[in-house]
Design a protein around this motif. Structure first.
Motif, PDB file in Angstrom:
ATOM      1  N   ASP A  38      27.133  44.374  42.808  1.00  0.00           N
ATOM      2  CA  ASP A  38      26.323  43.155  42.772  1.00  0.00           C
ATOM      3  C   ASP A  38      24.849  43.516  42.892  1.00  0.00           C
ATOM      4  N   ASP A  41      21.906  38.050  41.379  1.00  0.00           N
ATOM      5  CA  ASP A  41      22.821  37.115  40.723  1.00  0.00           C
ATOM      6  C   ASP A  41      23.596  37.761  39.581  1.00  0.00           C
ATOM      7  N   ASP A 103      28.601  45.658  48.217  1.00  0.00           N
ATOM      8  CA  ASP A 103      28.012  44.340  47.953  1.00  0.00           C
ATOM      9  C   ASP A 103      28.914  43.493  47.069  1.00  0.00           C
ATOM     10  N   ASN A 106      31.682  41.952  48.971  1.00  0.00           N
ATOM     11  CA  ASN A 106      31.224  40.861  49.840  1.00  0.00           C
ATOM     12  C   ASN A 106      31.024  39.556  49.085  1.00  0.00           C
ATOM     13  N   ASP A 107      31.308  39.577  47.776  1.00  0.00           N
ATOM     14  CA  ASP A 107      31.117  38.388  46.947  1.00  0.00           C
ATOM     15  C   ASP A 107      32.477  37.889  46.462  1.00  0.00           C
ATOM     16  N   ASN A 110      32.744  36.614  42.663  1.00  0.00           N
ATOM     17  CA  ASN A 110      32.791  37.639  41.628  1.00  0.00           C
ATOM     18  C   ASN A 110      34.108  38.393  41.630  1.00  0.00           C
ATOM     19  N   GLN A 212      37.246  38.562  50.311  1.00  0.00           N
ATOM     20  CA  GLN A 212      35.946  39.049  50.765  1.00  0.00           C
ATOM     21  C   GLN A 212      36.137  40.194  51.752  1.00  0.00           C
TER      22      GLN A 212
END
Length: 371
Positions: A38, A41, A103, A106-107, A110, A212
């Motif tokens: 990530d 955005d 990262d 953690n999304d 996505n 997550q």
């Protein structure tokens, strides 16, 4: 005569049509490994591609791989953007590894989208290895472990060639991971890999909850974790016998779970039975290992040590991660349908509050041939 002519025309038409979309080997970009990160955005996708002309000695040069990076809102767009940067057609038939950066993990949005993409697209093998990393996947793919040129191939060989040794890190394939995430509403694990001292190292697990990243399990807990799963062959338990560290090498291991529900409290009993060898001791005292009573002492100490390690791990799983990563739910479903029906609607709370009992049985089969 007319029949013969018609047959010839049909055969010719089949042969001609069959090659209309043929792409030569050297015109394809065979992605060996894929990393997802990530960046704000956008999704950053890193591809490792072997330089086939160099590898096959058809041309000179030193680079045996290419690293390509694209950025987009989705993986589909990123793969399309690849074509704007290369004269080769992207191909995933030989992809070995997919790496998720911290990262990215953690999304949850996505991760859901990417897993759906992998599930729908037949280009990706469901046997692909999935790995997480505390850094970025891009950094890992750009590394050169032990002089190897292609990190993805190196990583896949680590798991394939050392499957028993690395099973404690729980090898996970794409198809199994997708099924696991769907069936548990986003809970799962994958091996964590890091690049340190010029080596790629398997170092614990990434723990996921609700799609997550929840945390990282330390490498020291991988061995007791594999014992719980019943996959601890070729792991080692160390015990201190009068100041001497004695390694117990496990050659066979089975794990069983029993469940009981009493006064609203779930009890989980984990029973581990193992056989193995003592492969190292002290030369001057080696005759001790031929004493039945002393072997029984070692077995008792090893069993106690294994139980302590499992209790410590279970405490972390219940209190820190708060999710069932030991497959207790499925074990309960097949072994005790009555308790399962009572707890399934609120399984996570029952699991986190469950009383854990651990019993390990150790059988030392061999202590060496010399006396």
């Amino acid at each position: 005569m007319k029949i013969k002519v018609m047959a010839i025309l049909v055969i010719c038409s089949i042969l001609l049509v069959g090659c209309w979309d043929k792409v030569e080997l050297n015109d394809r970009a065979y992605v060996i490994s894929l990393a997802l990160d990530d960046i704000g955005d956008l999704l950053e996708v890193t591809y490792t591609i072997p330089n086939l002309p160099v590898i096959t000695a058809q041309s000179g040069g030193e680079a045996t791989k290419f690293i390509k990076v694209t950025k987009a809102e989705t993986l589909t767009q990123a793969n399309r953007a690849f074509g704007k940067k290369s004269n080769l057609r992207i191909n995933f038939d030989h992809t070995k590894v997919i790496i998720f950066g911290a990262d990215f993990l953690n999304d949850p949005h996505n991760l859901r989208k990417v897993l759906d993409h992998f599930d729908r697209n037949p280009e990706y093998s469901k046997a692909l290895l999935l790995l997480g990393t505390k850094e970025t996947g891009k950094k890992l793919l750009e590394s050169v472990p032990n002089g190897e040129e292609t990190t993805g191939i190196y990583l896949s060989q680590v798991f394939i060639n050392n499957s028993l040794e690395t099973i404690s890190a729980k090898t996970i394939e794409l198809g199994d991971f997708i099924s696991q995430m769907y069936s548990t509403e986003g809970n799962g694990v994958m091996p964590n890999v890091i690049f340190r001292d010029n080596e790629v190292i398997v170092d614990g697990l990434a723990i996921l909850r609700d799609y997550q990243l929840r945390g990282w399990m330390e490498d020291k807990y991988m061995t007791p974790y594999s014992w719980i799963l019943g996959k601890g062959k070729e792991t080692v338990a160390l015990v201190d016998m009068e100041g001497v560290l004695v390694p117990y090498e496990i050659s066979d291991l089975t794990s069983k779970m029993d469940f009981e529900l009493k006064d609203g409290l779930l009890k989980i009993k984990i029973s581990i039975s193992s056989e193995g060898d003592v492969s190292e001791y002290i030369l001057e005292d080696k005759d001790k290992l031929f004493s039945t009573s002393y072997i029984a002492e070692i077995e008792n100490e090893v069993a106690n040590s294994m139980e302590e390690d499992i209790y410590e791990l279970m405490n972390i799983i219940q209190e820190e991660y708060g999710i069932d990563i030991i497959n207790a739910y499925n074990n309960l479903k097949t072994s005790n349908r009555k308790v399962w029906k009572t707890t399934k609607s609120d399984w996570q709370n029952f699991f986190n509050a469950a009383a854990i009992e651990v019993e390990c049985k150790v059988n030392i089969r061999r202590v060496g041939l010399s006396k």
